[in-house]
Design a protein around this motif. Structure first.
Motif, mmCIF file in Angstrom:
data_model
loop_
_atom_site.group_PDB
_atom_site.id
_atom_site.type_symbol
_atom_site.label_atom_id
_atom_site.label_comp_id
_atom_site.label_asym_id
_atom_site.label_seq_id
_atom_site.Cartn_x
_atom_site.Cartn_y
_atom_site.Cartn_z
ATOM 1 N N ASP A 1 0.826 -1.213 0.000
ATOM 2 C CA ASP A 1 0.000 0.000 0.000
ATOM 3 C C ASP A 1 0.859 1.261 0.000
ATOM 4 O OD1 ASP A 1 -2.359 -1.429 -0.065
ATOM 5 O OD2 ASP A 1 -2.626 -1.405 2.111
ATOM 6 N N ALA B 1 2.311 1.731 -3.415
ATOM 7 C CA ALA B 1 1.252 2.069 -4.372
ATOM 8 C C ALA B 1 0.910 3.547 -4.255
ATOM 9 C CB ALA B 1 0.020 1.223 -4.132
ATOM 10 N N ASP B 2 0.862 4.050 -3.030
ATOM 11 C CA ASP B 2 0.575 5.469 -2.818
ATOM 12 C C ASP B 2 1.670 6.347 -3.408
ATOM 13 O OD1 ASP B 2 -1.767 4.903 -1.501
ATOM 14 O OD2 ASP B 2 -0.896 5.049 0.511
ATOM 15 N N HIS C 1 1.637 -0.044 -9.379
ATOM 16 C CA HIS C 1 0.276 0.403 -9.685
ATOM 17 C C HIS C 1 -0.716 -0.129 -8.656
ATOM 18 C CE1 HIS C 1 -3.374 1.252 -11.973
ATOM 19 N NE2 HIS C 1 -2.628 2.090 -12.675
ATOM 20 N N LYS C 2 -1.712 0.687 -8.329
ATOM 21 C CA LYS C 2 -2.695 0.308 -7.308
ATOM 22 C C LYS C 2 -3.475 -0.938 -7.702
ATOM 23 C CE LYS C 2 -3.178 4.846 -5.327
ATOM 24 N NZ LYS C 2 -3.974 5.620 -4.407
ATOM 25 N N ASN C 3 -3.761 -1.091 -8.975
ATOM 26 C CA ASN C 3 -4.491 -2.280 -9.419
ATOM 27 C C ASN C 3 -3.646 -3.542 -9.237
ATOM 28 O OD1 ASN C 3 -6.481 -0.539 -10.120
ATOM 29 N ND2 ASN C 3 -6.347 -0.862 -12.325
#
Length: 87
Positions: free
Chosen positions: A59, A62-63, A68-70
């Motif tokens: 996380d 990703a932030d 990538h968040k996906n």
């Protein structure tokens, strides 16, 4: 090689950023691998503990845009499903 001072600075920054990105990408892969190894061993307790340690790392990066968040969501979903499927 760059001749302009700003281009020289950007080249120095690129080297530092690349080193940091490589280290962070390695840490991401390592945390994922620890969960996978625990799942393959069939150890639900170790897999759950490794998963709990992995989630904030994924996380966080990703932030920051490192991953990538996906992709993070996909990894968390699949690994959690594997952990739940353990006896």
């Amino acid at each position: 090689m760059a001749n302009i001072a700003s281009a020289k600075k950007r080249a120095r920054q690129a080297v530092k950023n690349n080193e940091r990105n490589v280290a962070q990408r390695s840490m991401i892969r390592t945390t994922i691998k620890k969960v996978v190894v625990a799942i393959d061993a069939g150890d639900k307790a170790a897999a759950t503990a490794a998963y709990a340690a992995m989630v904030p790392v994924l996380d966080r990066y990703a932030d920051r845009g490192q991953i990538h968040k996906n992709k993070v969501a996909r990894h968390k979903s699949r690994l959690n499903a594997h952990i739940k499927a353990l006896a």
